[in-house]
Design a protein around this motif. Structure first.
Motif, short mmCIF file in Angstrom:
data_model
loop_
_atom_site.label_atom_id
_atom_site.label_comp_id
_atom_site.label_asym_id
_atom_site.label_seq_id
_atom_site.Cartn_x
_atom_site.Cartn_y
_atom_site.Cartn_z
N ALA A 1 0.53 -1.39 0.06
CA ALA A 1 -0.38 -0.37 0.46
C ALA A 1 0.82 1.15 0.21
O ALA A 1 1.77 0.96 0.80
CB ALA A 1 -1.11 -0.05 1.52
N GLU A 2 0.77 2.45 -0.95
CA GLU A 2 1.06 3.09 -0.96
C GLU A 2 0.48 4.45 -1.06
O GLU A 2 -0.46 4.36 -1.31
CB GLU A 2 1.93 3.29 -2.01
N ILE A 3 1.11 5.47 -0.12
CA ILE A 3 0.07 7.26 -0.58
C ILE A 3 1.72 7.86 -1.52
O ILE A 3 2.65 8.47 -0.85
CB ILE A 3 0.30 7.54 0.60
N ILE A 4 0.90 8.42 -2.30
CA ILE A 4 2.25 9.23 -3.50
C ILE A 4 1.78 10.30 -2.76
O ILE A 4 0.37 11.10 -3.81
CB ILE A 4 2.81 8.53 -4.38
N GLY A 5 2.60 11.73 -3.13
CA GLY A 5 2.43 12.82 -3.20
C GLY A 5 1.79 13.64 -2.17
O GLY A 5 1.19 14.70 -2.52
N ALA A 6 1.48 12.69 -1.35
CA ALA A 6 1.06 14.01 0.58
C ALA A 6 2.06 13.96 0.88
O ALA A 6 2.94 12.69 1.33
CB ALA A 6 -0.44 12.99 0.20
N GLY A 7 3.02 14.64 1.77
CA GLY A 7 3.57 15.21 2.47
C GLY A 7 2.44 15.36 3.85
O GLY A 7 3.30 15.74 4.77
N GLU A 8 1.75 15.51 3.55
CA GLU A 8 1.09 16.06 5.17
C GLU A 8 0.63 14.31 6.49
O GLU A 8 1.51 13.47 5.70
CB GLU A 8 -0.44 16.27 5.05
N ALA A 9 0.61 15.23 7.75
CA ALA A 9 1.00 14.14 8.75
C ALA A 9 -0.12 12.82 8.61
O ALA A 9 -0.39 11.98 8.73
CB ALA A 9 1.40 14.64 9.75
N ALA A 10 -0.84 13.23 8.34
CA ALA A 10 -2.32 12.58 8.60
C ALA A 10 -2.31 11.54 6.88
O ALA A 10 -3.07 10.68 7.26
CB ALA A 10 -4.00 13.46 7.56
N ALA A 11 -1.24 11.78 6.40
CA ALA A 11 -0.89 10.40 5.28
C ALA A 11 -0.31 8.85 5.99
O ALA A 11 -0.68 8.70 6.01
CB ALA A 11 -0.83 11.15 3.90
N ASP A 12 0.34 9.65 7.02
CA ASP A 12 1.37 8.63 8.04
C ASP A 12 0.07 7.90 8.33
O ASP A 12 -0.17 6.54 8.77
CB ASP A 12 1.98 9.23 8.88
N VAL A 13 -1.10 9.21 8.99
CA VAL A 13 -2.17 7.98 9.93
C VAL A 13 -3.00 6.99 9.21
O VAL A 13 -3.62 6.56 9.34
CB VAL A 13 -3.30 9.52 10.90
N GLU A 14 -3.16 7.82 7.92
CA GLU A 14 -4.20 6.79 7.10
C GLU A 14 -3.41 5.46 6.86
O GLU A 14 -4.13 4.32 6.63
CB GLU A 14 -4.27 7.83 5.44
N ILE A 15 -2.59 5.83 6.60
CA ILE A 15 -1.43 4.24 5.38
C ILE A 15 -0.65 3.47 7.35
O ILE A 15 -1.43 1.92 7.46
CB ILE A 15 -0.53 4.38 4.63
N LEU A 16 -1.26 4.27 8.27
CA LEU A 16 -1.04 3.28 9.47
C LEU A 16 -2.49 2.43 9.89
O LEU A 16 -2.14 1.49 10.27
CB LEU A 16 -0.42 3.83 10.14
N SER A 17 -3.14 3.49 10.16
CA SER A 17 -4.57 2.59 10.29
C SER A 17 -4.80 1.66 9.12
O SER A 17 -5.96 0.96 9.43
CB SER A 17 -5.72 3.85 10.07
N LEU A 18 -4.71 1.68 7.90
CA LEU A 18 -5.12 0.58 6.61
C LEU A 18 -4.60 -0.45 7.48
O LEU A 18 -5.09 -1.35 6.97
CB LEU A 18 -4.04 1.50 5.69
#
Length: 413
Positions: free
Chosen positions: A130-147
């Protein structure tokens, strides 16, 4: 006498429960990625070797010792992928996916590393990614960890799994910490192994991962990254941890958890269990804000994780075996010919059906029972002439006549 071919060492063929476990993991991942809005993506199994040498790092064991690399007939140096992230970032650039950023992507499939096979580890293994590309916000980190956390809950293996979390800071933080680590390890140079001395020259952060018991005290006494965090890096980590708390994702700090390559920034993490022996990591990843740049692209913040399907499959409960709803048991030449059409018709109606076509009546019913079918449809030449068949409930033993035109309705009722 011809010798029977054997599988390549470190590969496996799956049947029955093993295959069911594998696909239960994949199905669970697919359900969760849809809940989180991650789009399915597919990338090639084979890439130019430079894709991995430039992103994984030529000094790492993966590139220097473990990759399946060869020259193809056109003289190009190519490699079977050892992981997904580099190929996805290559596609992000070469396929023009930048226009869709930020992208939330998910995939799974085989990867290849030439290493010593052991429990849960193979030379051809399979990963969820799973990857989130193009997002530098901390919310993206929370999203990928929640996944990742929800996937483990979906699979029923979250108990006893710990999310270990660390920050690697920003570029300024990392440079200052790296310099302090070099100074620390240089002072203990005579006590370091050959591997660690090589890492000291090329990648000193990796010495913190040493498994050598003689070196552990040296690594444990090394400077902490917390002493070098810029205010910006500390604030970013605080946003990530606050977001995880808000999302109900439990975590524990592991200040020695590192990623050696220079393009890693900020969040690094591992979901760890004690149920798989020394190979306890079941899902791991981090923020790699400099990786796309290493492939010649613009600065592109990104974060992702990977998990081994085989390891997760070893931890889940055994899935219920797949079974058919009805086994058609024909007796007689005419009945066997008609049974083919009946089976096809039931399948078109959405009823899982199979045909027991070998042996006498007793053996065919025995096979129907063994298949896990709920019903047996017994069809003889005489029944065929009357337009009826006998539908037997294999759980209760009850049997009744049903019209050949209404078999699907009778089963659904």
């Amino acid at each position: 006498m011809t010798t029977t071919p054997q599988p390549v060492r470190g590969t496996q063929s799956l049947l029955g429960e093993d295959a069911d476990r594998f696909h239960a993991v994949v199905d669970g991942f697919d359900r969760v990625r849809r809940l989180f809005g991650f789009k399915r993506v597919e990338v090639p199994v084979i890439e130019p070797t430079a894709v991995f040498a430039r992103t994984i790092g030529e000094t790492t064991d993966v590139v220097s010792k473990e990759m399946y690399t060869f020259e193809d007939r056109g003289g190009e140096l190519v490699t079977l992928r050892p992981e997904f992230t580099a190929g996805i970032c290559r596609a992000y650039l070469s396929e023009g996916w930048q226009q869709f950023a930020p992208l939330k992507l998910a995939t799974h499939g085989p990867a290849f590393r030439y290493e010593r096979p052991q429990k849960g580890r193979f030379r051809q293994f399979h990963q969820l990614d799973a990857e989130i590309i193009g997002a530098g916000e901390a919310a993206a980190d929370v999203e990928i960890l929640s996944l990742g956390a929800q996937l483990l809950r979906e699979l029923g293996i979250d108990e006893g799994v710990t999310l270990q979390l660390n920050t690697l800071g920003d570029a300024e933080t990392r440079d200052a910490w790296r310099a302090a680590l070099v100074e620390h390890f240089e002072a203990h140079r005579e006590s370091l192994s050959e591997d660690s001395l090589t890492r000291l020259e090329r990648n000193p952060l990796r010495i913190l991962d040493t498994k050598d018991p003689k070196e552990r005290p040296i690594a444990d006494s090394a400077p902490s990254i917390d002493d070098y965090l810029t205010s910006e890096a500390a604030d970013f980590f605080a946003q990530v941890t606050a977001g995880l708390d808000a999302a109900g994702v439990k975590w524990t700090r592991n200040s020695r958890l590192v990623r050696g390559l220079d393009y890693y920034r900020h969040t690094a993490f591992e979901f760890v269990t004690d149920r798989l022996g020394s190979q306890g990591t079941v899902l791991a990843g981090g923020r790699y804000d400099g990786l796309v740049e290493s492939l010649g692209g613009p600065h592109t913040p990104a974060i992702g994780w990977a998990a081994g399907i085989e390891r997760l499959g070893m931890m889940i409960d055994a899935p219920a075996p797949e079974s058919t709803t009805v086994a058609v048991v024909p007796l007689g030449e005419k009945a066997e010919a008609a049974a083919l059409g009946i089976v096809a018709g039931l399948r078109r109606e959405g009823v899982a059906a199979d045909m027991a076509y070998r042996g006498n009546m007793k053996k065919r019913l025995s096979r129907a029972n063994a298949s896990g079918a709920k019903y047996a449809l017994i069809l003889g030449d005489n029944e065929l002439e009357s337009g009826e068949a006998q539908l037997k409930d294999l759980t209760t033993g009850e049997q009744r006549a049903v019209s050949l035109d209404l078999i699907g309705d009778a089963i659904r009722q």
